[in-house]
Design a protein around this motif. Structure first.
Motif, short mmCIF file in Angstrom:
data_model
loop_
_atom_site.label_atom_id
_atom_site.label_comp_id
_atom_site.label_asym_id
_atom_site.label_seq_id
_atom_site.Cartn_x
_atom_site.Cartn_y
_atom_site.Cartn_z
N LYS A 47 60.05 -0.40 56.41
CA LYS A 47 61.07 0.62 56.69
C LYS A 47 61.92 0.90 55.45
CE LYS A 47 62.91 -1.92 59.98
NZ LYS A 47 62.13 -3.17 59.85
N SER A 48 62.45 -0.18 54.85
CA SER A 48 63.34 0.02 53.69
C SER A 48 62.59 0.62 52.51
CB SER A 48 63.96 -1.32 53.25
OG SER A 48 64.76 -1.83 54.27
N LEU A 49 61.38 0.15 52.27
CA LEU A 49 60.62 0.70 51.14
C LEU A 49 60.35 2.19 51.35
CD1 LEU A 49 58.03 -2.06 50.13
CD2 LEU A 49 60.22 -1.51 49.07
N CYS A 161 70.00 5.86 56.45
CA CYS A 161 70.84 4.73 56.84
C CYS A 161 69.95 3.52 57.07
CB CYS A 161 71.58 5.06 58.14
SG CYS A 161 72.57 6.55 58.06
N ASP A 162 70.07 2.53 56.19
CA ASP A 162 69.21 1.35 56.32
C ASP A 162 70.00 0.23 56.98
OD1 ASP A 162 67.17 -0.40 56.22
OD2 ASP A 162 66.99 -0.47 54.05
N GLU A 163 69.90 0.14 58.28
CA GLU A 163 70.63 -0.86 59.07
C GLU A 163 72.09 -0.94 58.62
OE1 GLU A 163 68.54 -4.42 60.12
OE2 GLU A 163 66.89 -3.83 58.83
N PRO A 164 72.82 0.17 58.71
CA PRO A 164 74.15 0.20 58.11
C PRO A 164 75.19 -0.61 58.87
CG PRO A 164 73.76 2.23 59.29
CD PRO A 164 72.48 1.45 59.36
MG LIG Z 1 64.73 -3.39 55.49
#
Ligand SMILES: [Mg+2]
Ligand SMILES: Nc1ncnc2c1ncn2[C@@H]1O[C@H](COP(=O)(O)OP(=O)(O)OP(=O)(O)O)[C@@H](O)[C@H]1O
Length: 253
Positions: A47-49, A161-164
């Motif tokens: 997800k983050s990548l 928004c990465d797990e903000p």
């Molecule tokens: Mg991540």
């Protein structure tokens, strides 16, 4: 969604390490202007990548090895850990004004004025307008508001928004999510929202994308995905949400 005219179009994206290990494979997704998409999936599923590749911030050693990304406009990203996203040695208002100065290409004076306006827009206390306030003097929720202000200073039409809110307690979590949604109505940006929390994703997002082991295993409108999950992994995710205890029945007993 306005499928004819997406602001973001990712086609068959693959990411890998220089030693040829594939980390994300064949990811295709589209985002329309103003839309909210939830990206869920197990830890390490890419997800983050995927988000980082969209704004060109891949960590060193990771490369795009296939596919295309077309972003029509500006993207900005909010990371999971707000405290680490700020420079501990620089006053908060100065950091914010600096982002405005470089991203909006306005004068120093105008960037300070815009930074002060952002402090107000994000519901932060007036004391943060002072030049001697540093990140360590802020709560986690306030830090995250500053980080959101910095992202908005880029005038994005896509907010990643990465797990903000995972680093924040639940009440602050709720306030921050409310803020992202209400500002979205005002400013009109689209959102891709990464979370482990299916309840958050489904309350905020009209479409869901589910990733597993670097691939998208399912995507569709939120209601259909939750009502009729097609992939066993999505079914497992939905089944692993703990139901609230049935207090009414207990009270009757
Ligand atoms: Mg991540
Ligand atoms: N800088 C890096 N160097 C090498 N491998 C990496 C790097 N960053 C991530 N990876 C690997 O890429 C894969 C996807 O990582 P990613 O951070 O995108 O997962 P994620 O879905 O965001 O997970 P989480 O929910 O835990 O944040 C994982 O296997 C991870 O170990």
């Amino acid at each position: 969604m306005n499928a004819m005219n997406p602001i973001l179009e990712v086609e068959q994206l693959s990411l890998g390490t220089r030693s040829n290990k594939t980390l994300v494979s064949d990811v295709s997704l589209k985002v329309a202007a103003g839309e909210s998409i939830g990206l869920v999936g197990e830890s390490g599923s890419g997800k983050s990548l995927t988000l980082r590749s969209i704004i060109g911030l891949l960590p060193s050693g990771i490369e795009q090895v296939g596919g295309t990304i077309r972003l029509d406009g500006r993207g900005a990203m909010i990371f999971q850990d707000p405290v680490r996203a700020l420079d501990p040695l620089c006053p908060v208002i100065k950091q914010l004004a600096e982002v405005v100065y470089y991203r909006q290409k306005v004068s120093r004076k105008a960037s300070r004025t815009i930074a002060l306006e952002l402090i107000e827009m994000l519901g932060l206390p007036d004391s943060l307008k002072q030049k001697d306030r540093y990140p360590h003097q802020l709560s986690g929720g306030q830090c995250q508001r500053i980080v959101i202000a910095m992202a908005l200073a880029c005038k994005p039409n896509l907010l990643l928004c990465d797990e903000p809110t995972t680093a924040l307690d639940v009440t602050v979590q709720r306030q921050i999510l409310g803020l992202i949604t209400s500002l979205q109505k005002e400013l009109g940006y689209a959102v891709i929202f990464v979370t482990h929390n299916l309840a958050i994703a489904s309350s905020m997002c009209s479409r869901l994308i589910v990733m597993k082991e670097g691939r998208i295993v399912e995507q569709g409108d939120t209601f259909s995905v939750l009502q009729r999950p097609q992939h066993p992994y999505t079914q497992m995710l939905i089944n692993s949400v703990l139901p609230l205890p049935d207090f009414e029945r207990r009270a009757d007993q």
